[in-house]
Design an enzyme around this catalytic site. Structure first.
Site, PDB file in Angstrom:
ATOM      1  N   HIS A  42       6.157 -33.296  50.525  1.00 51.52           N
ATOM      2  CA  HIS A  42       6.312 -32.235  50.699  1.00 51.52           C
ATOM      3  C   HIS A  42       7.096 -32.292  51.866  1.00 51.52           C
ATOM      4  O   HIS A  42       6.604 -31.797  52.969  1.00 51.52           O
ATOM      5  CB  HIS A  42       5.656 -31.039  50.846  1.00 51.52           C
ATOM      6  CG  HIS A  42       5.670 -29.813  51.105  1.00 51.52           C
ATOM      7  ND1 HIS A  42       5.565 -28.268  49.873  1.00 51.52           N
ATOM      8  CD2 HIS A  42       6.679 -28.826  51.857  1.00 51.52           C
ATOM      9  CE1 HIS A  42       6.712 -27.269  50.054  1.00 51.52           C
ATOM     10  NE2 HIS A  42       6.874 -27.607  51.719  1.00 51.52           N
ATOM     11  N   HIS A  44      11.629 -31.555  52.538  1.00 45.80           N
ATOM     12  CA  HIS A  44      13.095 -30.896  51.979  1.00 45.80           C
ATOM     13  C   HIS A  44      14.092 -31.271  52.886  1.00 45.80           C
ATOM     14  O   HIS A  44      14.574 -31.929  53.883  1.00 45.80           O
ATOM     15  CB  HIS A  44      13.053 -29.728  52.817  1.00 45.80           C
ATOM     16  CG  HIS A  44      11.866 -28.804  52.602  1.00 45.80           C
ATOM     17  ND1 HIS A  44      11.461 -28.526  50.965  1.00 45.80           N
ATOM     18  CD2 HIS A  44      11.407 -28.273  53.324  1.00 45.80           C
ATOM     19  CE1 HIS A  44      10.555 -27.270  51.014  1.00 45.80           C
ATOM     20  NE2 HIS A  44       9.995 -27.389  52.388  1.00 45.80           N
ATOM     21  N   TYR A  60      17.585 -17.258  54.333  1.00 51.18           N
ATOM     22  CA  TYR A  60      17.707 -17.344  55.842  1.00 51.18           C
ATOM     23  C   TYR A  60      18.772 -18.636  55.638  1.00 51.18           C
ATOM     24  O   TYR A  60      18.891 -19.150  54.540  1.00 51.18           O
ATOM     25  CB  TYR A  60      16.365 -18.099  56.121  1.00 51.18           C
ATOM     26  CG  TYR A  60      15.874 -19.169  55.513  1.00 51.18           C
ATOM     27  CD1 TYR A  60      16.354 -20.695  55.325  1.00 51.18           C
ATOM     28  CD2 TYR A  60      14.529 -18.833  54.627  1.00 51.18           C
ATOM     29  CE1 TYR A  60      15.761 -21.708  54.930  1.00 51.18           C
ATOM     30  CE2 TYR A  60      14.126 -19.834  54.003  1.00 51.18           C
ATOM     31  CZ  TYR A  60      14.243 -21.472  54.078  1.00 51.18           C
ATOM     32  OH  TYR A  60      14.378 -22.402  53.714  1.00 51.18           O
ATOM     33  N   ARG A 141       9.336 -12.723  51.336  1.00 51.44           N
ATOM     34  CA  ARG A 141       9.665 -13.259  52.405  1.00 51.44           C
ATOM     35  C   ARG A 141      10.943 -14.167  52.057  1.00 51.44           C
ATOM     36  O   ARG A 141      12.083 -14.341  52.545  1.00 51.44           O
ATOM     37  CB  ARG A 141       9.631 -13.093  53.761  1.00 51.44           C
ATOM     38  CG  ARG A 141       8.542 -14.401  53.824  1.00 51.44           C
ATOM     39  CD  ARG A 141       7.700 -15.465  55.213  1.00 51.44           C
ATOM     40  NE  ARG A 141       7.065 -16.181  54.889  1.00 51.44           N
ATOM     41  CZ  ARG A 141       7.578 -17.289  54.902  1.00 51.44           C
ATOM     42  NH1 ARG A 141       8.294 -17.932  54.975  1.00 51.44           N
ATOM     43  NH2 ARG A 141       6.796 -18.203  55.015  1.00 51.44           N
ATOM     44  N   HIS A 192       0.121 -25.672  50.282  1.00 50.00           N
ATOM     45  CA  HIS A 192      -0.310 -25.525  51.649  1.00 50.00           C
ATOM     46  C   HIS A 192      -1.602 -24.317  51.233  1.00 50.00           C
ATOM     47  O   HIS A 192      -1.728 -24.039  51.587  1.00 50.00           O
ATOM     48  CB  HIS A 192       0.665 -24.538  52.582  1.00 50.00           C
ATOM     49  CG  HIS A 192       2.324 -25.053  52.604  1.00 50.00           C
ATOM     50  ND1 HIS A 192       2.300 -26.323  52.382  1.00 50.00           N
ATOM     51  CD2 HIS A 192       3.366 -24.155  52.065  1.00 50.00           C
ATOM     52  CE1 HIS A 192       3.673 -26.493  52.179  1.00 50.00           C
ATOM     53  NE2 HIS A 192       4.295 -25.009  52.156  1.00 50.00           N
ATOM     54  N   ASP A 268       6.377 -31.638  55.385  1.00 47.26           N
ATOM     55  CA  ASP A 268       7.229 -30.257  55.285  1.00 47.26           C
ATOM     56  C   ASP A 268       8.539 -30.306  56.397  1.00 47.26           C
ATOM     57  O   ASP A 268       8.510 -29.114  56.406  1.00 47.26           O
ATOM     58  CB  ASP A 268       6.030 -28.661  56.184  1.00 47.26           C
ATOM     59  CG  ASP A 268       7.224 -27.495  55.721  1.00 47.26           C
ATOM     60  OD1 ASP A 268       7.447 -27.383  54.218  1.00 47.26           O
ATOM     61  OD2 ASP A 268       6.913 -26.885  56.144  1.00 47.26           O
ATOM     62  N   ASN A 273      12.041 -22.182  59.002  1.00 48.08           N
ATOM     63  CA  ASN A 273      11.148 -20.547  59.321  1.00 48.08           C
ATOM     64  C   ASN A 273      10.374 -20.313  60.473  1.00 48.08           C
ATOM     65  O   ASN A 273       9.243 -20.044  60.677  1.00 48.08           O
ATOM     66  CB  ASN A 273      10.776 -20.085  57.934  1.00 48.08           C
ATOM     67  CG  ASN A 273      11.912 -19.215  57.004  1.00 48.08           C
ATOM     68  OD1 ASN A 273      12.951 -18.932  57.834  1.00 48.08           O
ATOM     69  ND2 ASN A 273      11.415 -19.822  55.453  1.00 48.08           N
TER      70      ASN A 273
HETATM   71  C1  0GY Z   1       7.796 -24.636  53.238  1.00 51.67           C
HETATM   72  C2  0GY Z   1       7.668 -23.016  53.449  1.00 51.67           C
HETATM   73  C3  0GY Z   1       8.406 -22.465  53.448  1.00 51.67           C
HETATM   74  C4  0GY Z   1       9.980 -21.979  53.690  1.00 51.67           C
HETATM   75  C5  0GY Z   1      10.240 -22.599  52.152  1.00 51.67           C
HETATM   76  O1  0GY Z   1      11.774 -23.420  50.299  1.00 51.67           O
HETATM   77  C6  0GY Z   1      11.747 -22.888  51.100  1.00 51.67           C
HETATM   78  O2  0GY Z   1      12.633 -21.791  52.037  1.00 51.67           O
HETATM   79  O3  0GY Z   1       9.127 -23.444  51.842  1.00 51.67           O
HETATM   80  C7  0GY Z   1       8.018 -20.775  54.915  1.00 51.67           C
HETATM   81  O4  0GY Z   1       8.506 -20.726  55.028  1.00 51.67           O
HETATM   82  O5  0GY Z   1       6.539 -20.648  54.234  1.00 51.67           O
HETATM   83  O6  0GY Z   1       7.103 -24.806  52.151  1.00 51.67           O
HETATM   84  O7  0GY Z   1       9.054 -25.289  53.206  1.00 51.67           O
END
Ligand code: 0GY
Length: 315
Positions: A42, A44, A60, A141, A192, A268, A273
């Site tokens: 996990h 990004h 965001y 959110r 999570h 992660d 955020n």
């Molecule tokens: C995560 C959690 C968050 C955000 C995202 O794709 C996203 O914007 O997944 C979060 O803000 O809790 O898994 O990265």
């Protein structure tokens, strides 16, 4: 005159959202050595915005976080592979995530966000690039509401590709979402641990419901990720021991020990955020032996489970 809401980005403005922390540069080399072939399941990429613009509907605007930086982190932490999850700031434009997969020499798989308007040819192109699932996000959110019939239609279309569905939701919303989740026709991976409130007891009704969800549905897996997001006690060590995020340990350990063949772990990175503290990813890796405390559990969590799900052809 309409003044834009200060936290609501406008489409062409890629100024980072106020209060946002950048990912931690120069993470520590972990003390815990992950098993050979470990998968960060996990993480990004964000943009870079100049190359892959952020979505107009995003909630965001992140800092940029490129695939080169992700792969440097992978190497620093001792991992071999990544699963790159489409972040909400890119909406349903999967180009940055796909570009990361295409630069990974086959060592990354992806989770996409798609709409019902996607064509079969586009789905096939995502598959060829290494996408193996779609993410349905219910965290209010982060995203606007998508009708459940659209999501179910997407799930039925991706099933023949052998893909799965990743779901992201808050623990309080599980009762309402239960019926929908249990109709999904694929493997279902929960982000999570369904975001438990870790100030509540690990054997209290809220987390029991999540355990029951996994127990009664053998197609449900969980990522035991994001202690930094779920912790109330925070990153500070107590006493001589490394006890960062200690309040999350009982929750993650329970899931790992109860469902050892259906758990995944991820950094992660770059940690969207987070506004209070940004974790050192090296220390996050050192959290793993607290929640998976035998070599056998660690191997399932980091190697055999993610390989079975994301690289089944290599099994
Ligand atoms: C995560 C959690 C968050 C955000 C995202 O794709 C996203 O914007 O997944 C979060 O803000 O809790 O898994 O990265």
């Amino acid at each position: 005159m309409n003044t834009p809401h200060p936290s609501k980005p406008t489409s062409g403005d890629f100024t980072k959202t106020a209060g946002w922390l950048d990912w931690y540069a120069g993470p520590a080399k972990p003390t815990f050595t992950v098993p050979a072939g470990a998968v960060d399941a996990h993480c990004h990429v964000f943009g870079p915005g100049a190359q892959f613009p952020y979505a107009p509907e995003r909630k965001y605007t992140p800092c940029d976080a490129s695939h080169k930086q992700l792969f440097a982190l992978r190497d620093q932490l001792g991992f071999s592979r990544n699963v790159v999850v489409q972040a909400t700031c890119h909406g349903a434009d999967n180009a940055a995530m796909v570009d990361a997969l295409q630069h990974s020499a086959g060592m990354a798989r992806g989770i996409a966000t798609v709409k019902r308007s996607i064509s079969d040819g586009e789905l096939q192109a995502l598959h060829t690039a290494g996408v193996r699932g779609v993410r349905f996000n219910f965290v209010k959110r982060l995203v606007d509401f998508t009708p459940k019939d659209e999501l179910l239609e997407i799930a039925n279309r991706i099933k023949p590709l052998g893909w799965h569905v990743v779901i992201y939701f808050e623990a309080v919303d599980l009762p309402e979402l239960w019926d929908f989740f249990t109709t999904l026709p694929t493997t279902v991976v929960v982000d999570h641990m369904g975001r438990p409130d870790t100030s509540k007891p690990v054997d209290g009704p809220e987390f029991e419901l999540f355990v029951r969800f996994m127990r009664e549905h053998s197609n449900v897996w969980s990522k035991v990720s994001c202690p930094e997001r779920l912790s109330v006690t925070g990153p500070n060590a107590v006493g001589g021991e490394q006890q960062a995020y200690r309040d999350v340990v009982p929750f993650a350990k329970r899931i790992v020990e109860t469902f050892p063949d259906r758990v995944l772990w991820g950094t992660d990175w770059p940690h969207p955020n987070l506004k209070n503290h940004m974790p050192d990813d090296g220390l996050l890796v050192d959290f793993i032996p607290h929640i998976a405390n035998t070599a056998a559990l660690q191997h399932k969590l980091l190697v055999s489970n993610p390989m079975r799900l994301y690289w089944p052809e290599e099994n």
